[in-house]
Scaffold this active site. Structure first.
Site, short mmCIF file in Angstrom:
data_model
loop_
_atom_site.label_atom_id
_atom_site.label_comp_id
_atom_site.label_asym_id
_atom_site.label_seq_id
_atom_site.Cartn_x
_atom_site.Cartn_y
_atom_site.Cartn_z
CG ASP A 89 -8.80 -9.54 4.91
OD1 ASP A 89 -6.93 -9.05 5.39
OD2 ASP A 89 -8.65 -10.70 4.43
N GLY B 287 -4.35 -3.08 3.96
CA GLY B 287 -3.36 -2.83 3.02
C GLY B 287 -3.73 -2.75 1.71
CG HIS C 201 -3.07 -1.21 9.97
ND1 HIS C 201 -3.68 -2.43 9.13
CD2 HIS C 201 -2.01 -2.05 9.31
CE1 HIS C 201 -3.21 -3.25 8.68
NE2 HIS C 201 -1.54 -2.68 8.50
CG LEU D 57 -20.38 -4.10 23.09
CD1 LEU D 57 -21.13 -5.54 22.11
CD2 LEU D 57 -19.45 -3.10 21.49
NE ARG E 162 -10.46 -12.92 5.00
CZ ARG E 162 -9.59 -13.04 6.00
NH1 ARG E 162 -9.57 -15.22 6.97
NH2 ARG E 162 -8.11 -13.04 5.80
C1 FPP Z 1 -6.06 -6.77 7.86
O1 FPP Z 1 -5.96 -6.65 6.51
C2 FPP Z 1 -5.92 -6.11 9.38
C3 FPP Z 1 -4.46 -5.87 10.25
C4 FPP Z 1 -4.36 -7.34 10.65
C5 FPP Z 1 -4.72 -5.31 11.86
C6 FPP Z 1 -6.26 -4.90 11.93
C7 FPP Z 1 -6.08 -4.22 12.31
C8 FPP Z 1 -6.38 -2.77 12.96
C9 FPP Z 1 -8.45 -3.02 12.29
C10 FPP Z 1 -5.86 -1.08 13.40
C11 FPP Z 1 -6.33 -1.19 14.96
C12 FPP Z 1 -5.40 -1.79 15.62
C13 FPP Z 1 -5.90 -2.36 17.43
C14 FPP Z 1 -4.48 -2.88 17.09
C15 FPP Z 1 -7.16 -2.32 17.48
P1 FPP Z 1 -4.67 -6.63 5.97
O2 FPP Z 1 -4.03 -6.19 6.03
O3 FPP Z 1 -4.10 -8.00 6.06
O4 FPP Z 1 -4.95 -6.43 4.90
P2 FPP Z 1 -4.90 -6.97 3.01
O5 FPP Z 1 -5.41 -8.30 3.10
O6 FPP Z 1 -5.53 -6.18 2.50
O7 FPP Z 1 -3.30 -6.68 2.86
#
Ligand code: FPP
Length: 242
Positions: free
Chosen positions: A18, A21, A35, A129, A190
């Site tokens: 998490d 963003g 991302h 793994l 998390r």
């Molecule tokens: C959460 O951060 C992250 C996600 C919903 C996407 C996770 C994706 C990656 C780590 C990129 C790699 C991708 C794949 C599909 C292998 P958020 O956007 O909710 O962050 P925020 O809470 O700060 O807005």
């Protein structure tokens, strides 16, 4: 350097990645750049898990709720997935990593679907793994599917209601013997200072230890990973016993 106890390494670590963003916002760059940086952090976590002797790593890459995000963000995340598997497939194979997906990913964009299927196929005989990518995954959805499948078997007369054991239910989860065949995670991490499970591994987390890191996912380093494991190792797991 954080000292870790080799004998008490978790077999299965699951991570809610998490904060991509917020990482992007802090830098004044588009969410997708967050991302992309998250993808690099994910790759590091795969390598580090392997180096630590962890057998299963599960990451929450895309939830059933993430479809509510903008089209641009959703398609960007799936493009990153293609980048990851295409760019890093050779390395995953060389490192003996086996890739599995948790979730019904048949509805993801075609290019991502094809790249992912190739990766699963090309790594299926690897013995190192096991890297589980939770994609279009939701814990309640997973339980609902299991109930439906078991209900059908009851209706067909294949099994009786009293045959429904916890083991049977578990076998119908994406982590069950029919699919990814992974034990329950001992440790769920998390990042980004949020303290929720967000529909992740609801069935499998019954006895998991939770470690929350304040670090935003793209900033998650090997050292921070070690600190999370050290935190886990400092706890005593009792499974309801004494
Ligand atoms: C959460 O951060 C992250 C996600 C919903 C996407 C996770 C994706 C990656 C780590 C990129 C790699 C991708 C794949 C599909 C292998 P958020 O956007 O909710 O962050 P925020 O809470 O700060 O807005």
């Amino acid at each position: 350097m954080t000292e870790l106890i080799k004998e008490r390494m978790p077999k299965h670590v699951a991570i809610i990645m998490d904060g991509n963003g917020r990482w992007a916002k802090k830098r004044g760059v588009p969410r997708l750049a967050g991302h992309r940086a998250g993808m690099e952090a994910m790759k590091k976590a795969v390598n580090h898990s392997d180096a630590l002797g962890i057998k299963y790593l599960t990451v929450y890459a895309f939830s059933t709720e993430n479809w509510k995000r903008s089209m641009e963000e959703v398609s960007g995340i799936f493009k990153l997935l293609v980048t990851f598997v295409n760019r890093d497939l050779r390395e995953l194979i060389d490192n003996n990593v086996k890739v599995k997906v948790l979730g019904d990913y048949s509805s993801i964009p075609d290019a991502s679907l094809k790249a992912l299927e190739k990766t699963i196929e090309d790594t299926k005989d690897n013995t190192g793994l096991q890297f589980n990518i939770a994609l279009n995954y939701g814990g309640r959805d997973e339980i609902r599917r299991a109930v439906e499948a078991i209900g059908e078997r009851c209706a067909n007369g294949e099994i009786a209601p009293e045959d429904i054991t916890e083991e049977l239910i578990g076998s119908y989860m994406w982590t069950g013997s029919e699919h990814a065949d992974a034990p329950d995670p001992e440790l769920i991490i998390r990042t980004s200072g949020e303290y929720r499970l967000s529909n992740f591994l609801l069935w499998q987390s019954a006895y998991s230890e939770f470690v929350f890191s304040d670090v935003l996912w793209p900033d998650f380093t090997d050292e921070e990973y070690d600190r999370c494991i050290a935190d886990y190792q400092s706890r005593e797991r009792r499974f309801g016993g004494r």
